[in-house]
Enzyme design. Structure first.
Site, PDB file in Angstrom:
ATOM      1  CB  THR A  10      -0.873   0.116   1.298  1.00 51.68           C
ATOM      2  OG1 THR A  10      -0.137  -0.441   2.380  1.00 51.68           O
ATOM      3  CG2 THR A  10      -1.939  -0.779   1.119  1.00 51.68           C
ATOM      4  NE  ARG A  33       0.280  -3.252   9.747  1.00 47.84           N
ATOM      5  CZ  ARG A  33       1.415  -2.421  10.334  1.00 47.84           C
ATOM      6  NH1 ARG A  33       1.777  -2.799  11.603  1.00 47.84           N
ATOM      7  NH2 ARG A  33       1.939  -1.519   9.795  1.00 47.84           N
ATOM      8  CG  ASP A  59       0.125  -7.505  12.069  1.00 48.10           C
ATOM      9  OD1 ASP A  59       1.237  -7.567  11.757  1.00 48.10           O
ATOM     10  OD2 ASP A  59      -0.385  -6.806  13.004  1.00 48.10           O
ATOM     11  CG  ASN A  86       7.915  -3.806   0.045  1.00 50.34           C
ATOM     12  OD1 ASN A  86       9.235  -3.193  -0.131  1.00 50.34           O
ATOM     13  ND2 ASN A  86       7.004  -3.384   0.226  1.00 50.34           N
ATOM     14  CE1 TYR A 148      14.854  -1.681   8.251  1.00 48.96           C
ATOM     15  CE2 TYR A 148      17.265  -0.906   7.566  1.00 48.96           C
ATOM     16  CZ  TYR A 148      15.841  -1.244   7.419  1.00 48.96           C
ATOM     17  OH  TYR A 148      15.199  -0.861   6.005  1.00 48.96           O
ATOM     18  CB  THR A 183       8.730   5.006   1.209  1.00 52.48           C
ATOM     19  OG1 THR A 183       9.610   5.047   2.448  1.00 52.48           O
ATOM     20  CG2 THR A 183       9.459   4.495   0.208  1.00 52.48           C
TER      21      THR A 183
HETATM   22  N1  LIG Z   1      12.625   3.866   2.558  1.00 51.14           N
HETATM   23  C1  LIG Z   1      13.862   3.476   2.651  1.00 51.14           C
HETATM   24  O1  LIG Z   1      14.806   4.354   2.757  1.00 51.14           O
HETATM   25  C2  LIG Z   1      14.323   1.982   2.595  1.00 51.14           C
HETATM   26  C3  LIG Z   1      15.433   1.721   2.384  1.00 51.14           C
HETATM   27  C4  LIG Z   1      16.146   0.441   2.341  1.00 51.14           C
HETATM   28  C5  LIG Z   1      15.162  -0.389   2.306  1.00 51.14           C
HETATM   29  N2  LIG Z   1      13.946  -0.333   2.545  1.00 51.14           N
HETATM   30  C6  LIG Z   1      12.911  -1.410   2.838  1.00 51.14           C
HETATM   31  O2  LIG Z   1      11.889  -1.439   2.033  1.00 51.14           O
HETATM   32  C7  LIG Z   1      10.602  -1.990   2.517  1.00 51.14           C
HETATM   33  C8  LIG Z   1       9.560  -1.276   2.273  1.00 51.14           C
HETATM   34  O3  LIG Z   1       9.725  -0.064   2.828  1.00 51.14           O
HETATM   35  P1  LIG Z   1       9.064   1.478   2.583  1.00 51.14           P
HETATM   36  O4  LIG Z   1      10.067   2.110   2.469  1.00 51.14           O
HETATM   37  O5  LIG Z   1       8.353   1.248   1.104  1.00 51.14           O
HETATM   38  O6  LIG Z   1       7.950   1.594   3.849  1.00 51.14           O
HETATM   39  P2  LIG Z   1       6.496   2.293   3.937  1.00 51.14           P
HETATM   40  O7  LIG Z   1       6.459   3.201   2.988  1.00 51.14           O
HETATM   41  O8  LIG Z   1       6.503   2.653   5.235  1.00 51.14           O
HETATM   42  O9  LIG Z   1       5.738   1.099   3.448  1.00 51.14           O
HETATM   43  C9  LIG Z   1       5.726  -0.005   4.288  1.00 51.14           C
HETATM   44  C10 LIG Z   1       4.476  -1.225   3.649  1.00 51.14           C
HETATM   45  O10 LIG Z   1       4.814  -2.349   4.640  1.00 51.14           O
HETATM   46  C11 LIG Z   1       3.333  -2.436   5.241  1.00 51.14           C
HETATM   47  N3  LIG Z   1       3.339  -3.109   6.445  1.00 51.14           N
HETATM   48  C12 LIG Z   1       4.275  -2.549   7.628  1.00 51.14           C
HETATM   49  N4  LIG Z   1       4.214  -3.638   8.586  1.00 51.14           N
HETATM   50  C13 LIG Z   1       3.538  -4.548   8.342  1.00 51.14           C
HETATM   51  C14 LIG Z   1       3.059  -5.803   8.949  1.00 51.14           C
HETATM   52  N5  LIG Z   1       3.290  -5.919  10.126  1.00 51.14           N
HETATM   53  N6  LIG Z   1       2.313  -6.527   8.052  1.00 51.14           N
HETATM   54  C15 LIG Z   1       2.004  -6.319   6.830  1.00 51.14           C
HETATM   55  N7  LIG Z   1       2.400  -5.428   6.309  1.00 51.14           N
HETATM   56  C16 LIG Z   1       3.083  -4.532   6.823  1.00 51.14           C
HETATM   57  C17 LIG Z   1       2.741  -1.226   5.531  1.00 51.14           C
HETATM   58  O11 LIG Z   1       1.106  -1.181   5.231  1.00 51.14           O
HETATM   59  P3  LIG Z   1       0.196  -1.520   6.568  1.00 51.14           P
HETATM   60  O12 LIG Z   1       0.566  -0.212   7.390  1.00 51.14           O
HETATM   61  O13 LIG Z   1      -0.987  -1.076   5.842  1.00 51.14           O
HETATM   62  O14 LIG Z   1       0.489  -2.671   6.895  1.00 51.14           O
HETATM   63  C18 LIG Z   1       3.185  -0.325   3.914  1.00 51.14           C
HETATM   64  O15 LIG Z   1       2.195  -0.779   2.872  1.00 51.14           O
HETATM   65  C19 LIG Z   1      11.008  -2.438   3.978  1.00 51.14           C
HETATM   66  O16 LIG Z   1      11.261  -3.644   4.055  1.00 51.14           O
HETATM   67  C20 LIG Z   1      12.239  -1.453   4.257  1.00 51.14           C
HETATM   68  O17 LIG Z   1      13.017  -1.905   5.208  1.00 51.14           O
HETATM   69  C21 LIG Z   1      13.563   1.005   2.666  1.00 51.14           C
END
Ligand SMILES: NC(=O)c1ccc[n+]([C@@H]2O[C@H](COP(=O)([O-])OP(=O)(O)OC[C@H]3O[C@@H](n4cnc5c(N)ncnc54)[C@H](OP(=O)(O)O)[C@@H]3O)[C@@H](O)[C@H]2O)c1
Length: 257
Positions: A10, A33, A59, A86, A148, A183
């Protein structure tokens, strides 16, 4: 028509995967979620691209949530051809500042869910002789960066190990290692982003395009963007102690991760 299942679909990187895969004509199973947000996203992608988008509220920090997604992935009547693990988040603070409950939740979502969902998906993919799994890790996997970074290092090691075990089966495994991406991640974790220079930020849609190109090439570890490829080259030749001083504190207490 092929089907992709994306966890954390999402927002952020997961939503960028959903947009790109829908535009390429894949049916989708969207997992997160927030059911309301999932439904809105599914309707929009269906209307815009004419694909089928299924909603699966789960979740992944709970056993029942992981089990629900495992069951969907193991359903041989509705095969999933591409799994994108992801979903993820950051905890604000350094070791001992973060509660053990929050640390364990991170391991559940980043490691246990990735292990179980990969296993559930790869069994059917191996039978069919084709399929792909993208596990979203981070460049934090390659530097000393708290729990992390440790959880993301597990994702990289796990993915490379499974890729070796499944070599020749037709199933592709890839760990995606992004740098900073704009994000909801940092805001959700209550982390400031002011200390991160503008040039370090990546765009989620470009990141996903690069990741899918790397998957098509058969890469096992993808570090999108020349900036981060150069930085990771530097990391390889920098003494670990020096690296730890620079990376383990930056942004973790007061800034971004
Ligand atoms: N942004 C960065 O700088 C960065 C850098 C390196 C790696 N990453 C990695 O990239 C991935 C995506 O991160 P993002 O930056 O796109 O984060 P984001 O914008 O916060 O999105 C996180 C997504 O994960 C879902 N989520 C979170 N906890 C969950 C749970 N317990 N069960 C099911 N769904 C869950 C959220 O939806 P709901 O809240 O509706 O569940 C949302 O759709 C992560 O694994 C993160 O560690 C991010």
């Amino acid at each position: 028509m092929t089907t992709a299942l994306i966890t954390g679909a999402t927002a952020g990187i997961g939503a960028a995967f959903a947009r790109r895969l829908a535009a390429d004509g894949h049916n989708l199973v969207l997992v997160a979620r927030d059911t309301h947000r999932l439904r809105e996203q599914a309707t929009e992608l269906h209307d815009r691209h004419g694909i089928e988008a299924e909603v699966l509220t789960a979740d992944l920090s709970l056993d029942e949530g992981i089990a629900a997604v495992e069951a969907r992935l193991a359903d041989r009547r509705q095969a999933v051809d591409l799994l994108v693990n992801n979903a993820g988040f950051g905890n604000k603070g350094q070791f001992l500042d973060v509660s053990m409950a929050d640390e364990l939740t991170m391991l559940k979502v980043h490691c246990e869910a990735v292990l179980r969902l990969t296993s559930a998906a790869a069994a059917g993919m191996r039978e069919r002789g084709r399929g792909g799994v993208v596990n979203v890790a981070s460049v934090a996997a390659f530097v000393p960066r708290g729990t992390y970074g440790a959880s993301k290092a597990w994702v990289v090691q796990f993915t490379q190990g499974v890729a070796k075990d499944l070599a020749g089966s037709g199933v592709r495994m890839m760990a995606l290692c992004p740098g900073f991406v704009r994000t909801e991640f940092h805001q959700r974790a209550g982390m400031g982003t002011g200390s991160i220079p503008g040039w370090m930020w990546l765009d989620a849609d470009k990141l996903v395009a690069a990741a899918l190109a790397d998957l098509a090439r058969g890469k096992q570890v993808s570090v999108p963007d020349a900036r981060y490829k150069a930085l990771m080259g530097l990391v390889k030749v920098t003494p670990r102690g020096l690296l730890g001083g620079v990376t383990s504190k930056t942004g973790r207490k007061y800034g971004p991760r």
